[in-house]
Design an enzyme around this catalytic site. Sequence first.
Site, short mmCIF file in Angstrom:
data_model
loop_
_atom_site.label_atom_id
_atom_site.label_comp_id
_atom_site.label_asym_id
_atom_site.label_seq_id
_atom_site.Cartn_x
_atom_site.Cartn_y
_atom_site.Cartn_z
CG HIS A 26 176.09 63.31 -23.95
ND1 HIS A 26 175.58 63.24 -25.22
CD2 HIS A 26 177.25 62.60 -23.99
CE1 HIS A 26 176.38 62.51 -25.99
NE2 HIS A 26 177.41 62.12 -25.26
CD GLN A 36 178.55 57.39 -19.08
OE1 GLN A 36 179.04 56.38 -18.58
NE2 GLN A 36 178.77 57.74 -20.34
CE LYS A 41 177.13 56.08 -23.79
NZ LYS A 41 178.44 56.52 -24.27
CB CYS A 48 179.00 64.72 -26.40
SG CYS A 48 179.60 63.75 -27.77
CG ASP A 81 171.40 61.03 -20.65
OD1 ASP A 81 171.57 59.80 -20.72
OD2 ASP A 81 172.13 61.85 -21.23
C1 LIG Z 1 175.42 61.04 -20.28
C2 LIG Z 1 175.27 60.56 -21.70
N1 LIG Z 1 174.12 60.75 -22.33
C3 LIG Z 1 173.91 60.32 -23.59
C4 LIG Z 1 174.91 59.68 -24.28
C5 LIG Z 1 174.64 59.21 -25.66
O1 LIG Z 1 174.75 57.83 -25.76
P1 LIG Z 1 174.63 57.13 -27.19
O2 LIG Z 1 175.73 57.71 -28.03
O3 LIG Z 1 174.84 55.69 -26.93
O4 LIG Z 1 173.30 57.47 -27.70
C6 LIG Z 1 176.15 59.48 -23.68
C7 LIG Z 1 177.26 58.87 -24.41
O5 LIG Z 1 178.42 59.10 -24.12
C8 LIG Z 1 176.32 59.91 -22.33
O6 LIG Z 1 177.48 59.70 -21.71
#
Ligand SMILES: Cc1ncc(COP(=O)(O)O)c(C=O)c1O
Length: 403
Positions: free
Chosen positions: A121, A201, A224, A360, A198
Amino acid sequence: MRIDNSKAKELRQDFPIFSSRKNLVYLDNAATTQKPEAVIDAISDYYKSSNANIHRGVYKLSQEATEKYEASHKQVENFIGAGNNEVVFTRNATESINLVSYGFDRTFKGKNDIVLTEMEHHSNMVPWQQFAKRNNLRLKYIRVKEDFTLDYDDAEKKITDKTAIVAASHISNALGTVNDVKMICSLAAKSGALSLVDGAQGAAHSEVDVKSIGCDFYAFSGHKMLGPTGTGVLYGKKELLEAMAPFNFGGDMISKVTYEDAEWNSIPMKFEAGTPNISGGIALSEAIGYLKKAGMKSIERWENDLLKYAMENMKNVKKYNPGLGKSAGILSFNLDNVHAHDVASILDMHDVCIRGGHHCAMPLMNKLGVAGTARASFYLYNTYEDIDMLVKGINEAEKVFRR
Ligand SMILES: Cc1ncc(COP(=O)(O)O)c(C=O)c1O
């Protein structure tokens, strides 16, 4: 708790949005999840009966708020198998990752590169691109194979004793792929590199034990996983959080200040400067309580059942998913020659919410040779009927665009 279709329908009743929008089919859980009544109540109860700033007042009201906020840290520690004072509250996963990237600026000697994966992401890519520029390091990417899984041979080649940091997603938001982060973190540890997972998810859709994964850092977002927006978490090994420099400076994060300089407070306060999202932090604890009651293993199993049902019923679409057993409940797809936004718009006419776009993950979309994908992502309150509505909408989109 075993979740099946009738249990999912029962759980749905805990989420007020499904009562106020009877026809809502919400399949954009990878973006953010709906909130149960208990979480919404925790926010309003805090303002109605506990509102005070934390760590500052000697009066009871402030002490109560402080205790609740600190208890929420404990709840999170316990949820992911972290030790005492190994959890820092942030605004979201993005901020957690940035916190680490700034915290280790100018600390790497004799290192050449940072290793990421091709499925990251932007939140786990752009901070490292900037970190690489600031620290004169090169970026390397572990390859994503044709079957949408990671190439672990490539990981072994790319992670070397010249690697400063390895940062990889636990579960891909764009493909659903569940990565073997335990293996990646072990490669990082053997090479003397720091590892960051990260888990945006991961923590939402699977049982997480940070000690068993063996990561140095694990970042995720509260919103999430049934929690409020503006809540995020950074897990870090105690000794690394001790070694890491703070990123925000100001009140609460200090133990002593003179006109010339300052000393830092203990963890987590060292990284939580200023008045935090107190109500959000407290409500996150309720979200975790709800997930624990449902059971992360049960949620994983139910998402898998939903994914299986969706895979079997979505016949005329191209799927970007590694398949059952290798994927969480996230299914990216495209209709031939139809833009993902158009599919999402047609579905929206039936109150079916899915995401269409690059998720993203623009570099991954470029690699796949698509502008974007449509993505349905499931959670514990989704039902087979939700997927029937999704399939109905997809069939209709097909008809509209094939005319
Ligand atoms: C795999 C992953 N990493 C990071 C993020 C970023 O999350 P946040 O927007 O809550 O910081 C997301 C959000 O969709 C994600 O799916």
